[in-house]
Write a protein that holds these residues in place. Structure first.
Motif, PDB file in Angstrom:
ATOM      1  N   GLU A  33      42.160  29.543 -12.428  1.00 32.36           N
ATOM      2  CA  GLU A  33      42.701  30.835 -12.804  1.00 32.36           C
ATOM      3  C   GLU A  33      42.807  30.946 -14.324  1.00 32.36           C
ATOM      4  O   GLU A  33      42.841  29.946 -15.048  1.00 32.36           O
ATOM      5  CB  GLU A  33      44.084  31.024 -12.168  1.00 32.36           C
ATOM      6  CG  GLU A  33      44.044  31.124 -10.654  1.00 32.36           C
ATOM      7  CD  GLU A  33      45.405  31.485 -10.080  1.00 32.36           C
ATOM      8  OE1 GLU A  33      45.467  31.745  -8.872  1.00 32.36           O
ATOM      9  OE2 GLU A  33      46.384  31.509 -10.839  1.00 32.36           O
ATOM     10  N   THR A  56      56.611  42.349 -23.852  1.00 33.34           N
ATOM     11  CA  THR A  56      56.590  41.165 -22.996  1.00 33.34           C
ATOM     12  C   THR A  56      55.392  40.271 -23.280  1.00 33.34           C
ATOM     13  O   THR A  56      55.055  39.395 -22.480  1.00 33.34           O
ATOM     14  CB  THR A  56      56.563  41.594 -21.518  1.00 33.34           C
ATOM     15  OG1 THR A  56      55.483  42.532 -21.331  1.00 33.34           O
ATOM     16  CG2 THR A  56      57.868  42.238 -21.116  1.00 33.34           C
ATOM     17  N   TYR A  57      54.741  40.464 -24.414  1.00 31.05           N
ATOM     18  CA  TYR A  57      53.528  39.716 -24.737  1.00 31.05           C
ATOM     19  C   TYR A  57      53.755  38.203 -24.742  1.00 31.05           C
ATOM     20  O   TYR A  57      52.846  37.437 -24.470  1.00 31.05           O
ATOM     21  CB  TYR A  57      52.997  40.136 -26.111  1.00 31.05           C
ATOM     22  CG  TYR A  57      53.849  39.653 -27.258  1.00 31.05           C
ATOM     23  CD1 TYR A  57      54.969  40.367 -27.670  1.00 31.05           C
ATOM     24  CD2 TYR A  57      53.539  38.468 -27.909  1.00 31.05           C
ATOM     25  CE1 TYR A  57      55.763  39.908 -28.694  1.00 31.05           C
ATOM     26  CE2 TYR A  57      54.331  38.000 -28.942  1.00 31.05           C
ATOM     27  CZ  TYR A  57      55.437  38.730 -29.332  1.00 31.05           C
ATOM     28  OH  TYR A  57      56.225  38.268 -30.358  1.00 31.05           O
ATOM     29  N   GLU A 107      44.395  31.174 -17.784  1.00 33.66           N
ATOM     30  CA  GLU A 107      45.577  30.452 -18.258  1.00 33.66           C
ATOM     31  C   GLU A 107      45.977  30.935 -19.646  1.00 33.66           C
ATOM     32  O   GLU A 107      45.122  31.113 -20.526  1.00 33.66           O
ATOM     33  CB  GLU A 107      45.247  28.955 -18.307  1.00 33.66           C
ATOM     34  CG  GLU A 107      46.301  28.060 -18.898  1.00 33.66           C
ATOM     35  CD  GLU A 107      45.797  26.633 -19.111  1.00 33.66           C
ATOM     36  OE1 GLU A 107      46.637  25.722 -19.178  1.00 33.66           O
ATOM     37  OE2 GLU A 107      44.571  26.438 -19.226  1.00 33.66           O
ATOM     38  N   PHE A 108      47.260  31.125 -19.834  1.00 27.97           N
ATOM     39  CA  PHE A 108      47.810  31.507 -21.142  1.00 27.97           C
ATOM     40  C   PHE A 108      47.655  30.349 -22.117  1.00 27.97           C
ATOM     41  O   PHE A 108      47.979  29.206 -21.788  1.00 27.97           O
ATOM     42  CB  PHE A 108      49.275  31.878 -20.976  1.00 27.97           C
ATOM     43  CG  PHE A 108      50.015  32.141 -22.261  1.00 27.97           C
ATOM     44  CD1 PHE A 108      50.953  31.236 -22.744  1.00 27.97           C
ATOM     45  CD2 PHE A 108      49.785  33.306 -22.970  1.00 27.97           C
ATOM     46  CE1 PHE A 108      51.650  31.493 -23.914  1.00 27.97           C
ATOM     47  CE2 PHE A 108      50.484  33.575 -24.141  1.00 27.97           C
ATOM     48  CZ  PHE A 108      51.420  32.658 -24.607  1.00 27.97           C
ATOM     49  N   THR A 133      55.506  36.331 -22.796  1.00 28.54           N
ATOM     50  CA  THR A 133      55.828  35.709 -21.516  1.00 28.54           C
ATOM     51  C   THR A 133      54.689  34.854 -20.961  1.00 28.54           C
ATOM     52  O   THR A 133      54.906  34.036 -20.072  1.00 28.54           O
ATOM     53  CB  THR A 133      56.183  36.771 -20.471  1.00 28.54           C
ATOM     54  OG1 THR A 133      55.049  37.621 -20.275  1.00 28.54           O
ATOM     55  CG2 THR A 133      57.368  37.602 -20.929  1.00 28.54           C
ATOM     56  N   GLY A 134      53.476  35.082 -21.480  1.00 29.95           N
ATOM     57  CA  GLY A 134      52.350  34.310 -20.969  1.00 29.95           C
ATOM     58  C   GLY A 134      51.659  34.933 -19.782  1.00 29.95           C
ATOM     59  O   GLY A 134      50.671  34.382 -19.288  1.00 29.95           O
ATOM     60  N   SER A 135      52.146  36.058 -19.327  1.00 28.97           N
ATOM     61  CA  SER A 135      51.527  36.717 -18.186  1.00 28.97           C
ATOM     62  C   SER A 135      50.342  37.570 -18.642  1.00 28.97           C
ATOM     63  O   SER A 135      50.465  38.378 -19.560  1.00 28.97           O
ATOM     64  CB  SER A 135      52.525  37.614 -17.473  1.00 28.97           C
ATOM     65  OG  SER A 135      51.872  38.392 -16.486  1.00 28.97           O
ATOM     66  N   TYR A 136      49.209  37.411 -17.968  1.00 30.22           N
ATOM     67  CA  TYR A 136      48.052  38.209 -18.371  1.00 30.22           C
ATOM     68  C   TYR A 136      48.290  39.694 -18.065  1.00 30.22           C
ATOM     69  O   TYR A 136      47.629  40.545 -18.666  1.00 30.22           O
ATOM     70  CB  TYR A 136      46.778  37.703 -17.697  1.00 30.22           C
ATOM     71  CG  TYR A 136      46.683  37.936 -16.213  1.00 30.22           C
ATOM     72  CD1 TYR A 136      47.099  36.968 -15.308  1.00 30.22           C
ATOM     73  CD2 TYR A 136      46.175  39.115 -15.713  1.00 30.22           C
ATOM     74  CE1 TYR A 136      47.010  37.178 -13.953  1.00 30.22           C
ATOM     75  CE2 TYR A 136      46.068  39.337 -14.356  1.00 30.22           C
ATOM     76  CZ  TYR A 136      46.492  38.369 -13.479  1.00 30.22           C
ATOM     77  OH  TYR A 136      46.402  38.577 -12.140  1.00 30.22           O
ATOM     78  N   THR A 137      49.188  39.995 -17.169  1.00 34.28           N
ATOM     79  CA  THR A 137      49.468  41.403 -16.852  1.00 34.28           C
ATOM     80  C   THR A 137      50.166  42.137 -17.991  1.00 34.28           C
ATOM     81  O   THR A 137      50.248  43.361 -17.975  1.00 34.28           O
ATOM     82  CB  THR A 137      50.315  41.511 -15.582  1.00 34.28           C
ATOM     83  OG1 THR A 137      51.564  40.829 -15.792  1.00 34.28           O
ATOM     84  CG2 THR A 137      49.611  40.893 -14.389  1.00 34.28           C
ATOM     85  N   ALA A 138      50.658  41.402 -18.967  1.00 36.36           N
ATOM     86  CA  ALA A 138      51.307  42.037 -20.115  1.00 36.36           C
ATOM     87  C   ALA A 138      50.290  42.588 -21.102  1.00 36.36           C
ATOM     88  O   ALA A 138      50.661  43.320 -22.017  1.00 36.36           O
ATOM     89  CB  ALA A 138      52.215  41.038 -20.824  1.00 36.36           C
TER      90      ALA A 138
END
Length: 125
Positions: free
Chosen positions: A44, A103-104, A46-47, A106-111
């Protein structure tokens, strides 16, 4: 949305270094926080890390902390990923991403809303 183009990937031996660049189009680059992600074959996305709008704050995944450094030059509309002490497990396609969301970090790609096409990095052992 901003358009992003990565460059600088390639083949490097373990222990070596590479610097990736991500050039952004548009006149509002400083309004975007920027992130780097990577995706290895069969894994997947990854941040890797992120940097704030002005560059004063940076965040990193534990796997790259103390080896990778993110920086940006808002005058050149460019963000960089300096990668040192590379390991074979760093092999992946590296993507830069942009967002206006707070929220950049947070490591979530959805951000992130805008993505580049990716640049491949291969680290040989």
């Amino acid at each position: 949305q901003v358009q992003l183009v990565e460059s600088g990937g390639g083949l490097v031996q373990a222990g070596g270094s590479l610097r990736l660049s991500c050039a952004a189009s548009g006149r509002s680059f400083s309004a975007y926080a920027m992130g780097w992600f990577r995706q290895a074959p069969g894994k997947e996305r990854e941040f890797v890390g992120a940097i704030s709008w002005g560059g004063s704050s940076t965040y990193y995944a534990d796997s790259v902390k103390d080896r990778f450094t993110i920086s940006r030059d808002n005058a050149k509309n460019t963000v960089y990923l300096q990668m040192n002490s590379l390991k074979p497990e760093d092999t992946a396609v590296y993507y830069c991403a942009a967002t206006r969301r707070p929220t950049y970090y947070t490591g979530s790609y959805t951000a992130f809303d805008s993505w580049g096409q990716g640049t491949p990095v291969t680290v040989s052992s």
